[in-house]
Design an enzyme around this catalytic site. Structure first.
Site, PDB file in Angstrom:
ATOM      1  N   LYS A 112       0.819  -1.207   0.000  1.00 40.36           N
ATOM      2  CA  LYS A 112       0.000   0.000   0.000  1.00 40.36           C
ATOM      3  C   LYS A 112       0.859   1.265   0.000  1.00 40.36           C
ATOM      4  CE  LYS A 112      -4.176  -2.113   1.384  1.00 40.36           C
ATOM      5  NZ  LYS A 112      -3.690  -3.500   1.577  1.00 40.36           N
TER       6      LYS A 112
HETATM    7  C1  LIG Z   1      -4.308  -4.554   0.848  1.00 36.82           C
HETATM    8  C2  LIG Z   1      -3.573  -5.840   0.723  1.00 36.82           C
HETATM    9  C3  LIG Z   1      -3.988  -6.857  -0.168  1.00 36.82           C
HETATM   10  C4  LIG Z   1      -5.220  -6.719  -1.029  1.00 36.82           C
HETATM   11  O1  LIG Z   1      -5.077  -5.773  -2.056  1.00 36.82           O
HETATM   12  P1  LIG Z   1      -6.377  -5.253  -2.843  1.00 36.82           P
HETATM   13  O2  LIG Z   1      -5.890  -4.155  -3.705  1.00 36.82           O
HETATM   14  O3  LIG Z   1      -7.331  -4.788  -1.768  1.00 36.82           O
HETATM   15  O4  LIG Z   1      -6.916  -6.413  -3.612  1.00 36.82           O
HETATM   16  C5  LIG Z   1      -3.220  -8.009  -0.236  1.00 36.82           C
HETATM   17  N1  LIG Z   1      -2.129  -8.186   0.535  1.00 36.82           N
HETATM   18  C6  LIG Z   1      -1.699  -7.238   1.394  1.00 36.82           C
HETATM   19  C7  LIG Z   1      -0.500  -7.503   2.219  1.00 36.82           C
HETATM   20  C8  LIG Z   1      -2.395  -6.028   1.527  1.00 36.82           C
HETATM   21  O5  LIG Z   1      -1.965  -5.086   2.404  1.00 36.82           O
END
Ligand SMILES: *Cc1c(COP(=O)(O)O)cnc(C)c1O
Length: 463
Positions: A112
């Site tokens: 993120k």
């Molecule tokens: C947010 C997240 C996901 C999921 O990603 P999306 O874009 O919501 O599909 C998967 N793995 C981790 C470690 C995350 O922080």
């Protein structure tokens, strides 16, 4: 470039407004009215360039109506300078033609950061130019909140209030939210669970008088700017493994569908992507939908990959909009049906979805086995989310000549208990975070009470 709503009833907007608004006023999600497209020669010219340079070329067409190239270059440079790896998002090999794309070298050790670090700077730039301030409010079960705080700490145009369930996030996640000392950061430990936190945030956004008074803004995963920033690593990874001359495939641990949707956008921009694998855990609404066409919510199961413990995947609406050939009226009807439980997609929409995406469901035991196997075979330690991508890729592996790239979305040290249980090793925090357990914490414990939280925000935000 103009951005249009997937539900067709909100005004088309330029980039700046699209980013500041987040969700469209008709409840839909913004998408570009047409994607920019790179020729094979333009892609070839990006091979071997630094991450930041590829980022500039890939994203500029999306933002150029709002931000000039020189400013954008500076903001991109600042966004990624805090990453703990010179390549920003490096590849590591796990098999003869299998790779993991490490997206966890940012300040909070989850993918993120890649989008959030850029968004913090984009918000600051456009808000200062407008002479405005916003109050970012978000609910988190862990990863999103820490990435948002890290991205907006010290921001001159925003206060950030993050609500998390008191006592129900991991210690690493809590400390990442409570140790930044900046005056504009407010970590609120709510006496309730994650659903309570989400309901409080929703209620604040629906209280229009409060929303305007406090200048509320959201930066959740439906924000187009986040999707845009996530397209970049699909380009750098594919170009490193032979694109545009040969196609590559990706397997993506999926929750809200933002990350994998960015992969499909990259494909729409001319990147040769053979297969995109939606890897789910036991919360498998997307896998079930890909199999049967029926999109119906059930109960959320808690797993060792909490960022995927989601039933309704908000960005899937964008994929449905594509599969229905941009029929916004039909999308709005389906979303109406979802509020009473679910809907079934027709044969045409399903064949278009299946042409774009494959899917796999990975159980808890398969996740643990994959962590142990990859550690035994390569010495690398995957976190549970990344292991789900690796296992999902193996389940639906197509042409073995096509490189398969599994997205490693979090650092193993973020989920030390699950990783230790799987492979016997407790992964340490990287050196730049090693003192996290000594840093002073600062948070406000608060009742699950809308009025109390609103008055706290009124008091603490800078006008
Ligand atoms: C947010 C997240 C996901 C999921 O990603 P999306 O874009 O919501 O599909 C998967 N793995 C981790 C470690 C995350 O922080």
């Amino acid at each position: 470039m103009r951005y249009i709503s997937t539900r067709g009833q909100a005004p088309a907007l330029p980039f700046e407004e699209t980013m500041l608004t987040g969700l469209a006023r008709d409840g839909g999600l913004y998408v570009p009215d047409a994607l920019p497209r790179f020729t094979a020669e333009e892609l070839q010219a990006m091979v071997g360039l630094p991450y930041e340079e590829v980022a500039l070329r890939v994203m500029l067409p999306f933002v150029e109506d709002s931000i000039d190239a020189a400013t954008f270059r500076t903001l991109i440079g600042e966004a990624y300078s805090g990453f703990g790896h010179a390549l920003r998002c490096p590849l590591a090999q796990t098999g003869p033609n299998d790779w993991v794309l490490e997206l966890h070298h940012g300040p909070t050790l989850a993918f993120k950061d890649v989008a959030m670090q850029l968004i913090g700077r984009l918000f600051e730039f456009v808000l200062n130019r407008r002479g405005e301030r916003v109050t970012i409010v978000g609910a988190t079960s862990g990863d999103t909140g820490s990435a948002a705080i890290e991205a907006f700490r010290g921001n001159s145009a925003a206060d950030v209030f993050i609500l998390f369930p008191h006592g129900r996030v991991s210690e690493v996640q809590r400390r990442q939210m409570t140790t930044p000392a900046d005056a504009n950061v407010h970590a609120l430990a709510v006496e309730g669970d994650f659903d309570d936190c989400q309901a409080l945030v929703k209620a604040m956004f629906n209280d229009f008088a409060f929303r305007d008074e406090a200048g509320l803004a959201a930066i959740n995963s439906i924000n187009w700017a986040r999707v845009m920033a996530q397209t970049v690593y699909y380009f750098t990874a594919a170009l490193a493994l032979g694109a545009p001359g040969r196609p590559v495939s990706f397997s993506v641990p999926t929750g809200n569908f933002g990350d994998i949707y960015a992969g499909n956008v990259a494909r729409g921009m001319g990147l040769p992507v053979e297969s995109l694998v939606i890897a789910t855990n036991e919360n498998d609404i997307l896998h079930r939908c890909m199999q049967t066409g029926e999109y119906r919510r059930s109960e959320v199961v808690q797993t060792t990959a909490p960022s995927m413990d989601i039933q309704v995947s908000s960005n899937f609406e964008r994929a449905i909009f594509d599969a229905l050939d941009h029929d916004a009226y039909a999308v709005a009807e389906l979303m109406q049906a979802l509020s009473s439980g679910g809907f079934t997609l027709g044969a045409n929409a399903m064949s278009r979805l299946r042409a774009s995406y494959h899917s796999a469901r990975v159980s808890q035991s398969e996740t643990a086995e994959t962590i142990a196997r990859i550690h035994a075979e390569t010495g690398q330690i995957l976190d549970p989310h990344s292991a789900i991508a690796v296992h999902g890729a193996a389940q639906v592996r197509g042409n073995p000549q096509t490189p398969m790239i599994a997205l490693a979305c979090a650092h193993a040290a973020k989920f030390p208990d699950a990783v230790e249980a799987a492979c016997g090793i407790r992964p340490p925090l990287p050196p730049r975070l090693a003192d996290l357990y000594e840093r002073e914490e600062r948070m406000t414990v608060i009742a699950n009470d809308l009025a109390q939280i609103q008055s706290l925000i009124r008091e603490r935000r800078q006008p």
